[in-house]
Design a protein around this motif. Structure first.
Motif, mmCIF file in Angstrom:
data_model
loop_
_atom_site.group_PDB
_atom_site.id
_atom_site.type_symbol
_atom_site.label_atom_id
_atom_site.label_comp_id
_atom_site.label_asym_id
_atom_site.label_seq_id
_atom_site.Cartn_x
_atom_site.Cartn_y
_atom_site.Cartn_z
ATOM 1 N N ASP A 77 45.699 39.387 35.774
ATOM 2 C CA ASP A 77 46.881 38.574 36.008
ATOM 3 C C ASP A 77 48.081 39.505 36.109
ATOM 4 N N PHE A 78 48.876 39.318 37.160
ATOM 5 C CA PHE A 78 50.102 40.095 37.339
ATOM 6 C C PHE A 78 51.301 39.201 37.079
ATOM 7 N N SER A 79 52.272 39.721 36.331
ATOM 8 C CA SER A 79 53.496 38.969 36.068
ATOM 9 C C SER A 79 54.387 39.020 37.311
ATOM 10 N N SER A 80 55.487 38.303 37.255
ATOM 11 C CA SER A 80 56.421 38.301 38.379
ATOM 12 C C SER A 80 57.070 39.673 38.569
ATOM 13 N N ARG A 81 56.895 40.569 37.603
ATOM 14 C CA ARG A 81 57.408 41.932 37.714
ATOM 15 C C ARG A 81 56.316 42.900 38.185
ATOM 16 N N GLY A 82 55.124 42.391 38.487
ATOM 17 C CA GLY A 82 54.035 43.218 39.001
ATOM 18 C C GLY A 82 53.248 43.947 37.932
ATOM 19 N N MET A 83 53.448 43.580 36.680
ATOM 20 C CA MET A 83 52.738 44.229 35.587
ATOM 21 C C MET A 83 51.615 43.328 35.086
ATOM 22 N N PRO A 84 50.541 43.942 34.585
ATOM 23 C CA PRO A 84 49.424 43.136 34.087
ATOM 24 C C PRO A 84 49.830 42.296 32.880
ATOM 25 N N LEU A 85 49.237 41.116 32.808
ATOM 26 C CA LEU A 85 49.444 40.222 31.671
ATOM 27 C C LEU A 85 48.152 40.151 30.855
ATOM 28 N N PRO A 86 48.214 40.108 29.534
ATOM 29 C CA PRO A 86 49.387 40.389 28.730
ATOM 30 C C PRO A 86 49.847 41.821 28.930
ATOM 31 N N PHE A 87 51.134 42.051 28.701
ATOM 32 C CA PHE A 87 51.737 43.345 28.980
ATOM 33 C C PHE A 87 50.975 44.458 28.263
ATOM 34 N N GLY A 88 50.723 45.530 28.988
ATOM 35 C CA GLY A 88 50.038 46.683 28.416
ATOM 36 C C GLY A 88 48.531 46.640 28.553
ATOM 37 N N THR A 89 47.993 45.603 29.199
ATOM 38 C CA THR A 89 46.549 45.481 29.358
ATOM 39 C C THR A 89 46.065 46.368 30.497
ATOM 40 N N ALA A 90 45.182 47.271 30.179
ATOM 41 C CA ALA A 90 44.578 48.123 31.208
ATOM 42 C C ALA A 90 43.228 47.526 31.595
ATOM 43 N N THR A 91 42.875 47.655 32.870
ATOM 44 C CA THR A 91 41.628 47.076 33.373
ATOM 45 C C THR A 91 40.883 48.097 34.207
ATOM 46 N N ALA A 92 39.562 48.081 34.072
ATOM 47 C CA ALA A 92 38.693 48.947 34.872
ATOM 48 C C ALA A 92 37.644 48.077 35.547
ATOM 49 N N ILE A 93 37.523 48.231 36.860
ATOM 50 C CA ILE A 93 36.529 47.483 37.635
ATOM 51 C C ILE A 93 35.761 48.484 38.479
ATOM 52 N N ASP A 94 34.444 48.502 38.326
ATOM 53 C CA ASP A 94 33.592 49.419 39.076
ATOM 54 C C ASP A 94 32.779 48.643 40.107
ATOM 55 N N ILE A 95 32.562 49.251 41.259
ATOM 56 C CA ILE A 95 31.776 48.648 42.334
ATOM 57 C C ILE A 95 30.355 49.198 42.282
ATOM 58 N N ASP A 96 29.383 48.318 42.413
ATOM 59 C CA ASP A 96 27.965 48.695 42.417
ATOM 60 C C ASP A 96 27.307 48.154 43.676
ATOM 61 N N LYS A 97 26.150 48.705 43.990
ATOM 62 C CA LYS A 97 25.306 48.187 45.073
ATOM 63 C C LYS A 97 23.925 47.969 44.490
ATOM 64 N N SER A 98 23.340 46.824 44.771
ATOM 65 C CA SER A 98 22.020 46.529 44.229
ATOM 66 C C SER A 98 21.007 47.561 44.724
ATOM 67 N N GLY A 99 20.194 48.048 43.795
ATOM 68 C CA GLY A 99 19.180 49.035 44.138
ATOM 69 C C GLY A 99 19.677 50.462 44.161
ATOM 70 N N VAL A 100 20.942 50.684 43.799
ATOM 71 C CA VAL A 100 21.527 52.027 43.828
ATOM 72 C C VAL A 100 21.987 52.397 42.422
ATOM 73 N N THR A 101 21.633 53.579 41.990
ATOM 74 C CA THR A 101 22.111 54.105 40.722
ATOM 75 C C THR A 101 23.271 55.055 41.007
ATOM 76 N N CYS A 102 24.391 54.786 40.385
ATOM 77 C CA CYS A 102 25.568 55.617 40.610
ATOM 78 C C CYS A 102 25.327 57.014 40.047
ATOM 79 N N SER A 103 25.675 58.020 40.833
ATOM 80 C CA SER A 103 25.478 59.416 40.438
ATOM 81 C C SER A 103 26.441 60.277 41.234
ATOM 82 N N ALA A 104 26.241 61.574 41.176
ATOM 83 C CA ALA A 104 27.085 62.475 41.962
ATOM 84 C C ALA A 104 26.814 62.305 43.454
#
Length: 161
Positions: free
Chosen positions: A109-136
């Protein structure tokens, strides 16, 4: 006295077969890497799509002076205007692609000031593909939104704090 000699033009069958054999050998050596290249390209495209939708949600919050929500569930990304309450009004929807998903369902959620709500909340989202193991070799991108609203996309979520 000079004799006129005719010049040979074109290729012989043996020259053509040797060239084709070399080409087939080179293609055979490159084929395993082409599969990795295609998977990495699709993962990178999905990461860029997620980054674009996150920046769109943040921009709409600033432009409209309301809170917005970026929701990722499986392979679907939705941006919603949350000023009306409830589930909000859908502004934009995008699918990541065949077999591509977010590692876990998430919403920002972004506030009207463009900051995440609740304030100070950091978020991490990773993308995966089925059948693939993430590696180098198989680089699964990761989106990071810090508590102050800074958004960045990491090329490989394994190397992204």
């Amino acid at each position: 006295m000079r004799y006129l000699t005719s010049r040979r033009q074109g290729l012989t069958l043996i020259e053509l077969m040797a060239t084709l054999a070399i080409g087939v050998i080179l293609f055979g050596m490159a084929a395993p890497y082409l599969g990795d290249y295609m998977v990495n390209t699709r993962l990178r495209e999905a990461g860029n799509a997620l980054l674009a939708e996150t920046l769109y949600a943040q921009g709409e919050a600033l432009k409209r002076n309301v809170s917005t929500r970026l929701a990722i569930d499986g392979g679907e990304i939705q941006v919603r205007d949350m000023s009306a309450g409830g589930d909000g009004v859908l502004l934009r929807r995008r699918l990541l692609g065949d077999g591509l998903t977010a590692h876990a369902a998430a919403q920002i959620d972004f506030s009207s000031r463009g900051m995440p709500l609740p304030f100070g909340t950091a978020t991490a989202i990773d993308i995966d593909k089925s059948g693939v193991t993430c590696s180098a070799e198989q680089r699964c991108p990761g989106l990071r939104v810090d508590g102050g609203g800074s958004v960045r996309l990491c090329a490989n979520s394994l190397d992204c704090p």
